[in-house]
Design a protein around this motif. Structure first.
Motif, PDB file in Angstrom:
ATOM      1  N   GLY A  24       7.881  -8.413  -2.088  1.00  0.00           N
ATOM      2  CA  GLY A  24       7.035  -9.153  -3.002  1.00  0.00           C
ATOM      3  C   GLY A  24       5.772  -9.583  -2.287  1.00  0.00           C
ATOM      4  N   GLY A  25       5.013 -10.504  -2.895  1.00  0.00           N
ATOM      5  CA  GLY A  25       3.831 -11.029  -2.231  1.00  0.00           C
ATOM      6  C   GLY A  25       4.212 -11.736  -0.945  1.00  0.00           C
ATOM      7  N   GLY A  26       3.444 -11.528   0.100  1.00  0.00           N
ATOM      8  CA  GLY A  26       3.733 -12.173   1.370  1.00  0.00           C
ATOM      9  C   GLY A  26       4.894 -11.565   2.119  1.00  0.00           C
ATOM     10  N   GLU A  27       5.246 -10.324   1.807  1.00  0.00           N
ATOM     11  CA  GLU A  27       6.385  -9.669   2.446  1.00  0.00           C
ATOM     12  C   GLU A  27       6.049  -8.237   2.850  1.00  0.00           C
ATOM     13  OE1 GLU A  27       9.939 -12.071   0.071  1.00  0.00           O
ATOM     14  OE2 GLU A  27       9.465 -10.004  -0.492  1.00  0.00           O
ATOM     15  N   VAL A  28       6.848  -7.732   3.780  1.00  0.00           N
ATOM     16  CA  VAL A  28       6.700  -6.381   4.310  1.00  0.00           C
ATOM     17  C   VAL A  28       8.082  -5.741   4.331  1.00  0.00           C
ATOM     18  CG1 VAL A  28       6.130  -5.043   6.390  1.00  0.00           C
ATOM     19  CG2 VAL A  28       4.715  -7.004   5.737  1.00  0.00           C
ATOM     20  N   VAL A  29       8.155  -4.450   4.033  1.00  0.00           N
ATOM     21  CA  VAL A  29       9.392  -3.686   4.216  1.00  0.00           C
ATOM     22  C   VAL A  29       9.216  -2.786   5.428  1.00  0.00           C
ATOM     23  CG1 VAL A  29      10.919  -1.918   3.267  1.00  0.00           C
ATOM     24  CG2 VAL A  29      10.096  -3.754   1.802  1.00  0.00           C
ATOM     25  N   ILE A  67       6.519   0.046   9.693  1.00  0.00           N
ATOM     26  CA  ILE A  67       6.193  -0.471   8.366  1.00  0.00           C
ATOM     27  C   ILE A  67       6.247   0.645   7.320  1.00  0.00           C
ATOM     28  CG2 ILE A  67       4.368  -1.466   6.935  1.00  0.00           C
ATOM     29  CD1 ILE A  67       3.498  -3.141   9.263  1.00  0.00           C
ATOM     30  N   VAL A  68       6.932   0.350   6.233  1.00  0.00           N
ATOM     31  CA  VAL A  68       7.014   1.259   5.093  1.00  0.00           C
ATOM     32  C   VAL A  68       6.081   0.804   3.982  1.00  0.00           C
ATOM     33  CG1 VAL A  68       8.554   2.158   3.289  1.00  0.00           C
ATOM     34  CG2 VAL A  68       9.398   1.894   5.634  1.00  0.00           C
ATOM     35  N   HIS A  69       6.060  -0.523   3.744  1.00  0.00           N
ATOM     36  CA  HIS A  69       5.240  -1.058   2.658  1.00  0.00           C
ATOM     37  C   HIS A  69       4.772  -2.451   3.018  1.00  0.00           C
ATOM     38  CE1 HIS A  69       3.891  -1.970  -1.412  1.00  0.00           C
ATOM     39  NE2 HIS A  69       4.534  -3.117  -1.323  1.00  0.00           N
ATOM     40  N   VAL A  70       3.498  -2.758   2.712  1.00  0.00           N
ATOM     41  CA  VAL A  70       2.969  -4.098   2.915  1.00  0.00           C
ATOM     42  C   VAL A  70       2.551  -4.690   1.579  1.00  0.00           C
ATOM     43  CG1 VAL A  70       2.185  -3.656   5.275  1.00  0.00           C
ATOM     44  CG2 VAL A  70       0.629  -3.253   3.360  1.00  0.00           C
ATOM     45  N   GLY A  71       2.624  -6.022   1.500  1.00  0.00           N
ATOM     46  CA  GLY A  71       2.212  -6.710   0.289  1.00  0.00           C
ATOM     47  C   GLY A  71       0.704  -6.790   0.173  1.00  0.00           C
ATOM     48  N   PRO A  72       0.204  -7.272  -0.981  1.00  0.00           N
ATOM     49  CA  PRO A  72      -1.244  -7.284  -1.232  1.00  0.00           C
ATOM     50  C   PRO A  72      -2.026  -8.274  -0.379  1.00  0.00           C
ATOM     51  CG  PRO A  72      -0.040  -8.409  -2.991  1.00  0.00           C
ATOM     52  CD  PRO A  72       0.985  -7.765  -2.117  1.00  0.00           C
ATOM     53  N   ASP A  73      -1.330  -9.221   0.274  1.00  0.00           N
ATOM     54  CA  ASP A  73      -2.047 -10.210   1.069  1.00  0.00           C
ATOM     55  C   ASP A  73      -2.147  -9.836   2.542  1.00  0.00           C
ATOM     56  OD1 ASP A  73       0.654 -10.470   1.402  1.00  0.00           O
ATOM     57  OD2 ASP A  73       0.657 -12.653   1.559  1.00  0.00           O
ATOM     58  N   ALA A  74      -1.618  -8.685   2.945  1.00  0.00           N
ATOM     59  CA  ALA A  74      -1.744  -8.226   4.337  1.00  0.00           C
ATOM     60  C   ALA A  74      -3.104  -7.570   4.516  1.00  0.00           C
ATOM     61  CB  ALA A  74      -0.632  -7.254   4.668  1.00  0.00           C
ATOM     62  N   THR A  75      -3.852  -7.999   5.532  1.00  0.00           N
ATOM     63  CA  THR A  75      -5.208  -7.478   5.738  1.00  0.00           C
ATOM     64  C   THR A  75      -5.332  -6.556   6.947  1.00  0.00           C
ATOM     65  OG1 THR A  75      -5.840  -9.422   7.047  1.00  0.00           O
ATOM     66  CG2 THR A  75      -6.213  -9.525   4.660  1.00  0.00           C
ATOM     67  N   ARG A  76      -4.350  -6.585   7.849  1.00  0.00           N
ATOM     68  CA  ARG A  76      -4.450  -5.775   9.058  1.00  0.00           C
ATOM     69  C   ARG A  76      -3.259  -4.839   9.265  1.00  0.00           C
ATOM     70  NH1 ARG A  76      -7.396  -9.772  13.524  1.00  0.00           N
ATOM     71  NH2 ARG A  76      -8.856 -10.697  12.037  1.00  0.00           N
ATOM     72  N   LEU A  77      -2.119  -5.206   8.746  1.00  0.00           N
ATOM     73  CA  LEU A  77      -0.937  -4.356   8.888  1.00  0.00           C
ATOM     74  C   LEU A  77      -1.062  -3.152   7.956  1.00  0.00           C
ATOM     75  CD1 LEU A  77       1.813  -7.133   8.869  1.00  0.00           C
ATOM     76  CD2 LEU A  77       0.970  -5.871  10.869  1.00  0.00           C
ATOM     77  N   ARG A  78      -0.559  -2.009   8.420  1.00  0.00           N
ATOM     78  CA  ARG A  78      -0.630  -0.776   7.653  1.00  0.00           C
ATOM     79  C   ARG A  78       0.712  -0.056   7.695  1.00  0.00           C
ATOM     80  NH1 ARG A  78      -4.603  -3.012   6.515  1.00  0.00           N
ATOM     81  NH2 ARG A  78      -6.790  -2.303   6.539  1.00  0.00           N
ATOM     82  N   PRO A 137       2.303  -6.594  15.483  1.00  0.00           N
ATOM     83  CA  PRO A 137       2.057  -5.240  15.989  1.00  0.00           C
ATOM     84  C   PRO A 137       2.495  -5.084  17.445  1.00  0.00           C
ATOM     85  CG  PRO A 137       0.131  -6.086  14.823  1.00  0.00           C
ATOM     86  CD  PRO A 137       1.075  -7.242  14.987  1.00  0.00           C
ATOM     87  N   LEU A 138       3.033  -3.918  17.754  1.00  0.00           N
ATOM     88  CA  LEU A 138       3.479  -3.594  19.107  1.00  0.00           C
ATOM     89  C   LEU A 138       2.639  -2.453  19.671  1.00  0.00           C
ATOM     90  CD1 LEU A 138       7.378  -3.653  18.665  1.00  0.00           C
ATOM     91  CD2 LEU A 138       5.976  -5.328  19.883  1.00  0.00           C
TER      92      LEU A 138
END
Length: 368
Positions: A24-29, A67-78, A137-138
């Protein structure tokens, strides 16, 4: 997705198919590449430690993922980024005293239990849903050997305690419980942070020798006798000067007297940080003397886990080589062998022994 599930306390974990998590918003899979199996996991799953897990649950304490999926509020994670997933989840509606849950592992109070009901499942699975702020990030090297980098779940804990105690470069630190899994990590992390010397008391002489061999003269081993006066004198002598700070990481099975003798070796105006499990299963209280604390102006600090910034700090230590993962003994297991992994971790809990669960078969080379 496939996941290892704790169906009830005292039963083996069951590997089965489960619905894929959705962010959901604010989450990452993330796709879980590797997660560390704590040496005491069998005690948790057997019910001995009485952790507030609610079966059925996918356990697991953080991990290295893609990362498989990022929420709409992530600005740097891909999508595709290799990341560290921190299990220490904090509520977002109280900046001063947030409720905390360790995703897939434990929680604190009713607020933490509410968080745990929402973020119920941990990292013993092919996929995991994580709050965006818990994803870090690593460097590329982590993707080449995620099972080794999963040791982040160990090293961040003592790092948080050393930050809480304000360890400064050149200071002398005493690690109570130095021969254990977390205690030996504290030795390594403290030296990476610039500690001048580390006093390492313990009963396991082989483990003490391993620490001395790995780190050289900056580590001062102290074989314990069980006599408080004798042991305190030996610790003080080993410091070759005042002991600036003590960190305790002893397990629940240790007596309060073992913590007390180490804590009272600290200098006047020194700091003591308590991070272990002594007293969690009952038994003797710590019983530090009030006059000693007051007249020596000792700072006594409890610390559960670590601040979010600790994740960034440990990753920097690893990326720079100041904290070296190469000598660690890592044994990876596939998801189908999860119960073997739990048993192996229980019997390999010494310094720098790591057991990793590798849920995704393509997660990089098997490390040892």
């Amino acid at each position: 997705m496939r996941a290892a599930v704790l169906t009830r306390f005292g039963a083996p974990l069951t590997v089965r198919e489960m619905p894929d998590p959705e962010a959901g918003g604010g989450e990452v899979v993330v796709e879980v590449l590797a997660t560390c199996v704590p040496p005491y996991a069998a005690e948790v799953f057997g019910g001995e430690r009485k952790y507030p897990l609610v079966p059925p649950v996918v356990p697991g304490v953080g991990g290295v993922g893609r990362i498989v999926h990022v929420g709409p509020d992530a600005t740097r994670l891909r999508a595709g980024d290799i990341v560290w997933c921190d299990s220490t989840v904090r509520s977002r509606d109280d900046a001063l005293t947030p409720d905390i849950t360790l995703q897939g592992w434990s929680s604190r109070g009713e607020g933490g239990a509410r968080l745990a009901r929402y973020l119920h499942d941990g990292s013993f699975a092919a996929l995991m849903r994580v709050p965006t702020e818990n994803v870090f990030p690593l460097p590329a090297a982590a993707g080449d050997d995620p099972a080794r980098w999963a040791a982040l779940s160990v090293h961040t804990i003592p790092y948080g305690g050393l930050l809480a105690g304000g360890l400064a470069a050149g200071e002398t630190l005493l690690v109570s419980g130095a021969t254990g899994n977390l205690g030996s990590s504290a030795v390594a992390v403290a030296l990476a942070m610039g500690a001048g010397r580390v006093v390492a008391p313990g009963r396991n002489r082989a483990a003490l020798a391993l620490l001395a061999d790995r780190f050289g003269p900056r580590v001062r081993p102290v074989p314990l006798t069980g006599d408080e006066a004798v042991d305190r004198a030996a610790m003080s002598a080993a410091g070759d000067g005042p002991i600036d700070m003590v960190i305790d990481l002893l397990p629940p099975s240790a007596p309060g007297s073992a913590v007390r003798v180490a804590a009272m070796a600290v200098r006047e105006y020194g700091r003591v940080v308590l991070m272990g499990g002594v007293g969690m299963l009952g038994g003797e209280d710590l019983a530090l003397p009030y006059p000693w604390i007051m007249r020596n102006s000792v700072t006594l600090r409890g610390q559960w886990m670590y601040p979010r910034t600790a994740n960034v700090g440990v990753i920097r230590l690893l990326a720079s080589g100041a904290l070296d993962l190469a000598p660690e003994r890592v044994r990876p297991f596939g998801l189908d062998a999860v119960n073997d992994a739990v048993a192996y971790a229980a019997s390999h809990r010494g310094p720098f022994d790591r057991t990793a669960l590798v849920p995704v078969a393509s997660a990089g080379p098997a490390s040892r």
